[in-house]
Design a protein around this motif. Structure first.
Motif, PDB file in Angstrom:
ATOM      1  N   GLY A   1      32.185  69.271  56.208  1.00 18.68           N
ATOM      2  CA  GLY A   1      33.165  70.356  56.230  1.00 18.68           C
ATOM      3  C   GLY A   1      34.389  70.112  57.089  1.00 18.68           C
ATOM      4  O   GLY A   1      35.014  71.056  57.586  1.00 18.68           O
ATOM      5  N   LEU A   2      34.795  68.844  57.255  1.00 19.56           N
ATOM      6  CA  LEU A   2      35.992  68.532  58.032  1.00 19.56           C
ATOM      7  C   LEU A   2      37.246  68.923  57.258  1.00 19.56           C
ATOM      8  O   LEU A   2      37.278  68.840  56.028  1.00 19.56           O
ATOM      9  CB  LEU A   2      36.034  67.034  58.360  1.00 19.56           C
ATOM     10  CG  LEU A   2      34.886  66.483  59.204  1.00 19.56           C
ATOM     11  CD1 LEU A   2      34.968  64.972  59.294  1.00 19.56           C
ATOM     12  CD2 LEU A   2      34.895  67.123  60.582  1.00 19.56           C
ATOM     13  N   PRO A   3      38.315  69.327  57.958  1.00 24.69           N
ATOM     14  CA  PRO A   3      39.559  69.691  57.272  1.00 24.69           C
ATOM     15  C   PRO A   3      40.182  68.466  56.572  1.00 24.69           C
ATOM     16  O   PRO A   3      40.236  67.381  57.153  1.00 24.69           O
ATOM     17  CB  PRO A   3      40.472  70.183  58.393  1.00 24.69           C
ATOM     18  CG  PRO A   3      39.628  70.315  59.600  1.00 24.69           C
ATOM     19  CD  PRO A   3      38.387  69.524  59.392  1.00 24.69           C
ATOM     20  N   VAL A   4      40.646  68.662  55.350  1.00 25.72           N
ATOM     21  CA  VAL A   4      41.256  67.592  54.564  1.00 25.72           C
ATOM     22  C   VAL A   4      42.776  67.706  54.646  1.00 25.72           C
ATOM     23  O   VAL A   4      43.339  68.775  54.385  1.00 25.72           O
ATOM     24  CB  VAL A   4      40.788  67.654  53.095  1.00 25.72           C
ATOM     25  CG1 VAL A   4      41.575  66.692  52.217  1.00 25.72           C
ATOM     26  CG2 VAL A   4      39.301  67.368  52.991  1.00 25.72           C
ATOM     27  N   ALA A   5      43.421  66.597  54.992  1.00 24.19           N
ATOM     28  CA  ALA A   5      44.884  66.551  55.011  1.00 24.19           C
ATOM     29  C   ALA A   5      45.418  66.226  53.618  1.00 24.19           C
ATOM     30  O   ALA A   5      46.393  66.821  53.156  1.00 24.19           O
ATOM     31  CB  ALA A   5      45.371  65.508  56.016  1.00 24.19           C
ATOM     32  N   GLU A   6      44.778  65.248  52.963  1.00 26.58           N
ATOM     33  CA  GLU A   6      45.160  64.848  51.606  1.00 26.58           C
ATOM     34  C   GLU A   6      44.030  64.051  50.985  1.00 26.58           C
ATOM     35  O   GLU A   6      43.114  63.606  51.673  1.00 26.58           O
ATOM     36  CB  GLU A   6      46.450  64.024  51.612  1.00 26.58           C
ATOM     37  CG  GLU A   6      46.292  62.644  52.202  1.00 26.58           C
ATOM     38  CD  GLU A   6      47.576  61.831  52.202  1.00 26.58           C
ATOM     39  OE1 GLU A   6      48.676  62.422  52.191  1.00 26.58           O
ATOM     40  OE2 GLU A   6      47.474  60.601  52.211  1.00 26.58           O
ATOM     41  N   VAL A   7      44.135  63.886  49.670  1.00 28.49           N
ATOM     42  CA  VAL A   7      43.201  63.057  48.925  1.00 28.49           C
ATOM     43  C   VAL A   7      44.033  62.070  48.118  1.00 28.49           C
ATOM     44  O   VAL A   7      44.964  62.470  47.413  1.00 28.49           O
ATOM     45  CB  VAL A   7      42.296  63.903  47.995  1.00 28.49           C
ATOM     46  CG1 VAL A   7      41.388  63.014  47.174  1.00 28.49           C
ATOM     47  CG2 VAL A   7      41.477  64.889  48.793  1.00 28.49           C
ATOM     48  N   ARG A   8      43.700  60.804  48.256  1.00 25.07           N
ATOM     49  CA  ARG A   8      44.368  59.757  47.473  1.00 25.07           C
ATOM     50  C   ARG A   8      43.514  59.496  46.241  1.00 25.07           C
ATOM     51  O   ARG A   8      42.365  59.067  46.351  1.00 25.07           O
ATOM     52  CB  ARG A   8      44.534  58.502  48.308  1.00 25.07           C
ATOM     53  CG  ARG A   8      45.475  58.718  49.469  1.00 25.07           C
ATOM     54  CD  ARG A   8      45.664  57.497  50.308  1.00 25.07           C
ATOM     55  NE  ARG A   8      46.500  57.862  51.451  1.00 25.07           N
ATOM     56  CZ  ARG A   8      46.388  57.321  52.639  1.00 25.07           C
ATOM     57  NH1 ARG A   8      45.488  56.386  52.864  1.00 25.07           N
ATOM     58  NH2 ARG A   8      47.185  57.702  53.618  1.00 25.07           N
ATOM     59  N   VAL A   9      44.107  59.760  45.087  1.00 24.73           N
ATOM     60  CA  VAL A   9      43.355  59.735  43.830  1.00 24.73           C
ATOM     61  C   VAL A   9      43.948  58.699  42.885  1.00 24.73           C
ATOM     62  O   VAL A   9      45.178  58.637  42.712  1.00 24.73           O
ATOM     63  CB  VAL A   9      43.383  61.125  43.147  1.00 24.73           C
ATOM     64  CG1 VAL A   9      42.579  61.109  41.859  1.00 24.73           C
ATOM     65  CG2 VAL A   9      42.870  62.196  44.089  1.00 24.73           C
ATOM     66  N   THR A  10      43.062  57.908  42.262  1.00 21.68           N
ATOM     67  CA  THR A  10      43.489  56.932  41.263  1.00 21.68           C
ATOM     68  C   THR A  10      42.664  57.149  39.996  1.00 21.68           C
ATOM     69  O   THR A  10      41.478  56.793  39.955  1.00 21.68           O
ATOM     70  CB  THR A  10      43.281  55.489  41.770  1.00 21.68           C
ATOM     71  OG1 THR A  10      43.944  55.338  43.016  1.00 21.68           O
ATOM     72  CG2 THR A  10      43.829  54.484  40.763  1.00 21.68           C
ATOM     73  N   PRO A  11      43.271  57.776  38.988  1.00 25.06           N
ATOM     74  CA  PRO A  11      42.549  57.935  37.719  1.00 25.06           C
ATOM     75  C   PRO A  11      42.731  56.698  36.838  1.00 25.06           C
ATOM     76  O   PRO A  11      43.809  56.085  36.824  1.00 25.06           O
ATOM     77  CB  PRO A  11      43.222  59.155  37.081  1.00 25.06           C
ATOM     78  CG  PRO A  11      44.572  59.231  37.708  1.00 25.06           C
ATOM     79  CD  PRO A  11      44.521  58.515  39.021  1.00 25.06           C
ATOM     80  N   ASP A  12      41.686  56.315  36.137  1.00 24.70           N
ATOM     81  CA  ASP A  12      41.742  55.249  35.148  1.00 24.70           C
ATOM     82  C   ASP A  12      41.978  55.931  33.800  1.00 24.70           C
ATOM     83  O   ASP A  12      41.030  56.349  33.125  1.00 24.70           O
ATOM     84  CB  ASP A  12      40.436  54.458  35.164  1.00 24.70           C
ATOM     85  CG  ASP A  12      40.390  53.328  34.145  1.00 24.70           C
ATOM     86  OD1 ASP A  12      41.195  53.317  33.183  1.00 24.70           O
ATOM     87  OD2 ASP A  12      39.509  52.451  34.301  1.00 24.70           O
ATOM     88  N   HIS A  13      43.248  56.065  33.436  1.00 28.58           N
ATOM     89  CA  HIS A  13      43.605  56.843  32.247  1.00 28.58           C
ATOM     90  C   HIS A  13      43.034  56.244  30.960  1.00 28.58           C
ATOM     91  O   HIS A  13      42.665  56.987  30.046  1.00 28.58           O
ATOM     92  CB  HIS A  13      45.120  57.011  32.151  1.00 28.58           C
ATOM     93  CG  HIS A  13      45.679  57.854  33.241  1.00 28.58           C
ATOM     94  ND1 HIS A  13      45.444  59.210  33.324  1.00 28.58           N
ATOM     95  CD2 HIS A  13      46.440  57.545  34.319  1.00 28.58           C
ATOM     96  CE1 HIS A  13      46.042  59.703  34.390  1.00 28.58           C
ATOM     97  NE2 HIS A  13      46.650  58.707  35.021  1.00 28.58           N
ATOM     98  N   ALA A  14      42.934  54.921  30.893  1.00 30.74           N
ATOM     99  CA  ALA A  14      42.365  54.298  29.689  1.00 30.74           C
ATOM    100  C   ALA A  14      40.887  54.674  29.553  1.00 30.74           C
ATOM    101  O   ALA A  14      40.422  55.009  28.451  1.00 30.74           O
ATOM    102  CB  ALA A  14      42.535  52.783  29.748  1.00 30.74           C
TER     103      ALA A  14
END
Length: 121
Positions: A38-51
């Motif tokens: 439950g730590l506070p999140v500053a950001e999430v770095r997300v990489t979707p594989d669209h294919a």
């Protein structure tokens, strides 16, 4: 993705009324706290594989009783409250649509999206 717009577009197809008795949607949001601890999140770095996401979309659109599937995955540096993933599944009956959405969601998350949570601490 505008979920309402997508559904209304599908409704224009004469096959819609013959094939759809239920639509379910998923709107994944970046949480403000981590799943573990439950730590506070500053950001999430997300990489979707669209294919890979498109391969999964096509696979599940061929599932029994499924009429259409739409998916949009967001990438980059996302903040808490930002949209992360949209999935819409339209099909004939509850049992087919619920099962398809649940399985597809799990597979997209495990096979086609990587993310790194950056905490505030």
């Amino acid at each position: 993705m505008d979920i309402t717009k997508q559904i209304n577009e599908w409704k224009q197809d004469p096959e819609f009324v013959r094939n759809v008795g239920m639509i379910l949607s998923h709107n994944g949001i970046v949480r403000g706290t981590t799943r573990e601890g439950g730590l506070p999140v500053a950001e999430v770095r997300v990489t979707p594989d669209h294919a890979r996401i498109e391969e999964l979309r096509q696979e599940y659109e061929r599932a029994p009783g499924i009429y259409k599937v739409a998916i949009e995955a967001f990438g980059g540096e996302l903040k808490p409250g930002d949209d992360l993933l949209y999935i819409i599944v339209a099909g004939d009956i509850r049992e087919n649509v619920k099962a398809t959405l649940a399985e597809l969601l799990d597979r997209v998350k495990s096979e086609a999206v990587t993310k790194q949570e950056i905490t505030c601490e």
